[in-house]
Design a protein around this motif. Structure first.
Motif, short mmCIF file in Angstrom:
data_model
loop_
_atom_site.label_atom_id
_atom_site.label_comp_id
_atom_site.label_asym_id
_atom_site.label_seq_id
_atom_site.Cartn_x
_atom_site.Cartn_y
_atom_site.Cartn_z
N CYS A 97 0.92 -1.19 0.03
CA CYS A 97 0.14 0.02 0.03
C CYS A 97 0.93 1.35 0.00
O CYS A 97 1.82 1.27 0.67
CB CYS A 97 -0.89 -0.13 1.08
SG CYS A 97 -2.16 1.04 1.16
N CYS A 101 -1.10 6.40 5.24
CA CYS A 101 -1.73 6.91 6.39
C CYS A 101 -0.77 6.99 7.66
O CYS A 101 -0.29 5.84 7.83
CB CYS A 101 -3.05 5.90 6.68
SG CYS A 101 -4.18 5.81 5.29
N CYS A 104 -0.83 4.10 10.53
CA CYS A 104 -0.97 2.73 10.01
C CYS A 104 0.46 2.09 9.76
O CYS A 104 1.34 2.82 9.32
CB CYS A 104 -1.52 2.61 8.69
SG CYS A 104 -1.58 0.93 8.04
N LYS A 107 0.93 -1.57 6.44
CA LYS A 107 1.30 -1.58 5.13
C LYS A 107 2.76 -1.57 4.83
O LYS A 107 3.50 -0.97 5.73
CB LYS A 107 0.66 -0.10 4.42
CG LYS A 107 1.35 1.14 4.50
CD LYS A 107 1.35 1.72 5.92
CE LYS A 107 2.08 3.34 5.99
NZ LYS A 107 1.73 4.03 7.34
N LYS A 257 -5.95 9.38 1.72
CA LYS A 257 -7.22 8.78 1.63
C LYS A 257 -8.30 9.57 1.17
O LYS A 257 -8.24 10.96 1.25
CB LYS A 257 -7.59 8.46 3.20
CG LYS A 257 -7.09 7.06 3.44
CD LYS A 257 -8.07 6.53 4.74
CE LYS A 257 -8.08 4.93 4.48
NZ LYS A 257 -7.43 4.14 5.68
#
Ligand SMILES: C[S@@+](CC[C@H](N)C(=O)[O-])C[C@H]1O[C@@H](n2cnc3c(N)ncnc32)[C@H](O)[C@@H]1O
Ligand SMILES: Nc1c(NC[C@H](O)[C@H](O)[C@H](O)CO)[nH]c(=O)[nH]c1=O
Ligand SMILES: N[C@@H](Cc1ccc(O)cc1)C(=O)O
Ligand code: SF4
Length: 451
Positions: A97, A101, A104, A107, A257
């Motif tokens: 990914c 973010c 997070c 990923k 996002k």
């Protein structure tokens, strides 16, 4: 001197110059009276309850208890004494990914997955055949549902038609690379759906962010995307990727996002094609109480329009190994007081959503059980495998057995109930009748799911 009856805020929020602030013209007492009598709460009421009064700094523990009591009473009126849980498997397809973010750590940057990369790849990608095998094995153990959320792998397209469009596009901004360039080909989203739809398993997958990825570069509506996914086997959609549905917060924690209105549009589309959905909030990072309540207000409005949201899941931010923490943007996650108030105010504010989930992945068993007396009535699922919280430094494990569920729920004097994803099927479990195992899944015969 510090006042021991007060809980301090977890985040030095004065660092952020937010437009939305937890300031109201309402009083805590009036908001509590409205909550107790079941009146629909306004945003200001919600902020008063969540802050235990904006007239005083920090959390007032006596007032907090009053809010928790009101929420517990409401829970008993709405759903009674049953505590539900689902026999499910979590299957993440890929960690690749590039969305970036800052909360997070699940990923991995996708260039590490290219065939030309010779260094060790810390993540994983599963082919549709591998996903199918994992689900098929889990069905044998008796699960009812598979939950699948994943990184936005550049090679993933909705289906062959979408892949063709992405392959022939001359736009350079579509976050697409041909599957041939990667060590492992994840197939298309529709292939993954077909692969995971083994027998009558309930497939819970495709967050709004994934749905966005599945239509990038096209003019297809979210209805088209969710419609094709449903035809390929999708049964319901998870309302994660919600984080905080206020754009000034999204700009800080997940600038890559989709914005709040697009998240809402995708969820409405899922509902429009007949899929039940869930909704979440990920809280306890840089946001303040006003942001949290505006988020609840957006969810309540969405539910007025769709009626499709089966449960609301507060996800307490796990801070340890995340960019937000590493960069000094937060010092920690939510305090216990904040967690309890988040559950309680979700129950009181979301008067049109029946079920509030206590997530043991986020709270652990002890605090997770306490939440069942603060307004929550669902205790999540067995999941059997967990990557997202673990990679962020969470330590509450990857699975729960039916035996553990029955023991924990009966220990607090409540009734354990196995449920289907949409809560339509419910089976009360008699704690006096071991062994305990699932009975709702396609192959479930009551034998224990995890030994
Ligand atoms: C990791 S993403 C996977 C699905 C997809 N990539 C997406 O963003 O929708 C699923 C959700 O996990 C949650 N999550 C990620 N990191 C977290 C953390 N450190 N603490 C709590 N929740 C987290 C977020 O709410 C996020 O939307
Ligand atoms: N199915 C549920 C999960 N699944 C696990 C997630 O993949 C992950 O552990 C995490 O929660 C992401 O923030 N987690 C829940 O909290 N609740 C569920 O119902
Ligand atoms: N059951 C919730 C919770 C959940 C939370 C995080 C996930 O990654 C997945 C699911 C949902 O479907 O949205
Ligand atoms: S939350 Fe989802 S979109 Fe964001 S970086 Fe993590 S996996 Fe990617």
């Amino acid at each position: 001197m510090a006042d021991a009856s007060r809980g301090g805020p977890n985040v030095p929020r004065e660092r952020y110059d937010w437009e939305l602030r937890p300031e109201t013209g309402q009083s805590f007492e009036n908001a509590l009276t409205k909550a107790r009598s079941g009146d629909r709460l306004t945003v200001d009421d919600g902020i008063e309850l969540l802050t235990t009064g904006t007239d005083t700094p920090g959390i007032d523990r006596e007032r907090k208890e009053l809010v928790l009591e009101a929420a517990d009473r409401r829970r008993a009126e709405v759903v009674g004494d049953e505590v539900t849980f689902v026999a499910n498997l979590n299957n993440n397809v890929t960690t690749a990914c590039n969305t970036g973010c800052l909360f997070c750590n699940f990923k991995d940057r996708s260039d590490q997955f290219l065939t030309e990369n010779e260094a060790d790849n810390p993540g994983f990608t599963k082919t549709p055949a591998e996903s199918r095998e994992i689900v098929a094995d889990a069905i044998e153990t008796g699960i009812y549902e598979v939950t699948s959320v994943s990184g936005l792998h550049p090679a993933l397209a909705l289906d062959e038609e979408h892949r063709e469009l992405l392959e022939t596009s001359d736009r350079g901004d579509l976050n697409y690379k041909s599957p041939a360039r990667y060590e492992t080909d994840p197939g298309t989203y529709c292939e993954q759906m077909r692969a995971m739809s083994v027998e009558d398993i309930h497939l819970h997958s495709m967050t709004p962010e994934e749905a966005y990825h599945a239509r990038r570069g096209t003019d297809w509506s979210y209805e088209t995307v969710y419609g094709r996914l449903a035809a390929a086997g999708l049964d319901s959609a998870p309302g994660t990727a919600a984080e905080i549905l206020v754009d000034e917060v999204r700009e800080v924690i997940c600038p890559g996002k989709i914005r709040s209105d697009e998240w809402v549009e995708a969820m409405e589309a899922a509902a429009a094609v007949g899929l039940p959905t869930t909704a979440t909030i990920m809280y306890g990072h840089v946001e303040n109480e006003a942001h949290r309540i505006h988020h609840l207000d957006t969810i309540r409005d969405l539910q007025e329009r769709t009626g499709a949201i089966t449960e609301f899941v507060p996800l307490s931010f796990v801070h340890h190994d995340t960019p937000l923490h590493d960069r000094g943007m937060v010092d920690g996650g939510a305090s216990r007081d904040e967690d309890e108030l988040m559950i309680a105010v979700s129950r009181l504010f979301l008067d049109n959503i029946e079920h509030i989930q206590s997530s043991w992945v986020k709270y652990g068993d002890e605090q997770g059980l306490k939440m069942l007396s603060c307004g929550a009535d669902d205790f999540m699922g067995t999941i059997l495998s967990e990557e997202i919280t673990k990679r962020a430094g969470g330590t509450f494990g990857e699975a729960r057995s039916f035996e553990e569920y029955v023991e924990m729920i009966s220990a607090i004097g409540r009734t354990p109930v196995e449920r289907s994803t949409d809560y339509e099927q419910r089976r009360r479990i008699d704690p006096e009748e071991p062994p305990f195992g699932p009975r709702l899944g396609p192959r479930a015969d009551g034998s224990p799911l995890v030994e």
